[in-house]
Design a protein around this motif. Sequence first.
Motif, short mmCIF file in Angstrom:
data_model
loop_
_atom_site.label_atom_id
_atom_site.label_comp_id
_atom_site.label_asym_id
_atom_site.label_seq_id
_atom_site.Cartn_x
_atom_site.Cartn_y
_atom_site.Cartn_z
N LEU A 270 0.89 -1.17 0.00
CA LEU A 270 0.00 0.00 0.00
C LEU A 270 0.92 1.21 0.00
N LYS A 271 0.86 1.96 -1.10
CA LYS A 271 1.87 2.98 -1.37
C LYS A 271 1.64 4.24 -0.52
N PRO A 272 2.61 5.17 -0.56
CA PRO A 272 2.50 6.36 0.29
C PRO A 272 1.21 7.17 0.13
N VAL B 60 -5.64 -10.56 -7.33
CA VAL B 60 -5.28 -9.26 -6.74
C VAL B 60 -5.02 -8.22 -7.83
N ARG B 61 -4.36 -8.62 -8.92
CA ARG B 61 -4.11 -7.67 -10.02
C ARG B 61 -5.43 -7.21 -10.65
N THR B 62 -6.40 -8.14 -10.73
CA THR B 62 -7.71 -7.77 -11.28
C THR B 62 -8.44 -6.80 -10.35
N ALA C 229 -6.09 -1.46 -13.69
CA ALA C 229 -4.98 -1.07 -14.56
C ALA C 229 -3.98 -0.18 -13.82
N THR C 230 -2.71 -0.26 -14.27
CA THR C 230 -1.63 0.52 -13.64
C THR C 230 -1.98 2.01 -13.58
N ASN C 231 -2.54 2.53 -14.66
CA ASN C 231 -2.94 3.94 -14.69
C ASN C 231 -4.38 4.08 -14.17
N THR D 267 -3.79 9.44 -10.62
CA THR D 267 -2.53 9.61 -11.35
C THR D 267 -1.70 8.33 -11.30
N ILE D 268 -0.98 8.08 -12.39
CA ILE D 268 -0.18 6.86 -12.48
C ILE D 268 0.97 6.88 -11.48
N ASP D 269 1.47 8.08 -11.13
CA ASP D 269 2.61 8.11 -10.22
C ASP D 269 2.20 8.00 -8.75
N ALA D 270 0.90 7.92 -8.48
CA ALA D 270 0.43 7.65 -7.11
C ALA D 270 -0.77 6.71 -7.27
N ASN D 271 -0.47 5.45 -7.55
CA ASN D 271 -1.55 4.55 -7.96
C ASN D 271 -1.92 3.52 -6.88
N ILE D 272 -1.85 3.95 -5.64
CA ILE D 272 -2.48 3.24 -4.50
C ILE D 272 -1.74 2.00 -4.01
N MET E 259 11.42 10.10 -9.78
CA MET E 259 10.20 10.53 -9.11
C MET E 259 9.54 9.36 -8.37
N LEU E 260 9.57 8.20 -9.01
CA LEU E 260 8.98 7.00 -8.41
C LEU E 260 9.71 6.67 -7.10
N LYS E 261 11.03 6.78 -7.15
CA LYS E 261 11.83 6.47 -5.96
C LYS E 261 11.56 7.49 -4.84
N ILE F 187 -9.74 -1.12 -7.33
CA ILE F 187 -9.18 -0.24 -6.29
C ILE F 187 -8.59 1.01 -6.92
N ARG F 188 -7.76 0.84 -7.95
CA ARG F 188 -7.17 2.03 -8.59
C ARG F 188 -8.25 2.84 -9.32
N GLY F 189 -9.21 2.16 -9.89
CA GLY F 189 -10.29 2.85 -10.60
C GLY F 189 -11.14 3.69 -9.67
N PRO G 95 12.35 7.62 -17.52
CA PRO G 95 12.45 9.02 -17.05
C PRO G 95 11.74 9.27 -15.73
N PHE G 96 10.70 8.48 -15.43
CA PHE G 96 9.95 8.72 -14.20
C PHE G 96 10.56 8.02 -12.98
N PHE G 97 11.66 7.26 -13.18
CA PHE G 97 12.21 6.47 -12.07
C PHE G 97 12.63 7.33 -10.87
N HIS H 296 13.59 -3.41 -6.19
CA HIS H 296 12.19 -3.72 -6.50
C HIS H 296 11.79 -3.25 -7.89
N TYR H 297 12.27 -2.09 -8.28
CA TYR H 297 11.90 -1.52 -9.58
C TYR H 297 13.11 -1.47 -10.51
N ASP H 298 14.01 -2.45 -10.42
CA ASP H 298 15.22 -2.40 -11.25
C ASP H 298 14.90 -2.38 -12.74
N PHE H 299 13.78 -3.00 -13.14
CA PHE H 299 13.39 -3.04 -14.57
C PHE H 299 12.91 -1.67 -15.07
N LEU H 300 12.75 -0.71 -14.16
CA LEU H 300 12.29 0.63 -14.56
C LEU H 300 13.38 1.68 -14.42
N MET H 301 14.60 1.22 -14.06
CA MET H 301 15.67 2.17 -13.71
C MET H 301 15.99 3.17 -14.80
P1 TYD Z 1 4.57 -1.35 -13.68
O1 TYD Z 1 5.35 -2.49 -13.09
O2 TYD Z 1 4.59 -1.17 -15.17
O3 TYD Z 1 3.03 -1.43 -13.26
P2 TYD Z 1 2.29 -2.21 -12.05
O4 TYD Z 1 2.58 -1.45 -10.79
O5 TYD Z 1 0.82 -2.15 -12.41
O6 TYD Z 1 2.82 -3.62 -12.04
O7 TYD Z 1 5.08 0.03 -13.05
C1 TYD Z 1 5.49 0.10 -11.71
C2 TYD Z 1 5.10 1.43 -11.14
O8 TYD Z 1 5.80 2.48 -11.79
C3 TYD Z 1 3.61 1.76 -11.34
O9 TYD Z 1 2.80 1.14 -10.39
C4 TYD Z 1 3.62 3.26 -11.21
C5 TYD Z 1 4.99 3.67 -11.76
N1 TYD Z 1 4.86 4.21 -13.11
C6 TYD Z 1 4.90 5.59 -13.28
O10 TYD Z 1 5.02 6.34 -12.29
N2 TYD Z 1 4.80 6.10 -14.53
C7 TYD Z 1 4.64 5.31 -15.63
O11 TYD Z 1 4.53 5.83 -16.76
C8 TYD Z 1 4.59 3.87 -15.45
C9 TYD Z 1 4.42 2.95 -16.62
C10 TYD Z 1 4.72 3.38 -14.17
#
Ligand code: TYD
Length: 147
Positions: free
Chosen positions: A8-10, A84-86, A90-92, A108-113, A60-62, A101-103, A56-58, A48-53
Amino acid sequence: MQTTLILLKPDTVQRSLIWKVIARLERKGLKINGLKMMQLDDAIINEHYDFLMDKPFFPMLKEYMTSCPVVALAVSGENAISVVRTVAGATNPQEAQPGTIRGDFGMTIDANIMHASDSEDTAKVELQRFFKGQDVFEYSKISDDTL
Ligand code: TYD
């Protein structure tokens, strides 16, 4: 039976939505096996988010994920990972269906619960990452046989 990792995110903590999200999970019939509040640091987010490193939003995500404590949950049930994913939607959150829950709670995608593991392999790694094999409880509930 599968066990999955939820964070459960910030924004959920800041907006006093912890109980509402947990209520959705329990109402669905998922079992809470572990629950703890944790302050995440850069190291665990890098892992945890190495695949997103390289995204550009990494940065901010961190910053967001370390901005206040999160609540980690170990949750089980039949096909719990995809269920649980259902339920999360959706991520956004702008694209997530109403009733998810997200719906219902996000804009916003950068604060998606919440975060939820996306496969059995990931769930195993993430449960180990956040619970380190501790404080995840196997137990029976009276309702187990009737669900
Ligand atoms: P991701 O693993 O693609 O989605 P999920 O959380 O649904 O498995 O992305 C991880 C997190 O990164 C996502 O929950 C929110 C953040 N994120 C952004 O802030 N901006 C973006 O454009 C994307 C794709 C993800």
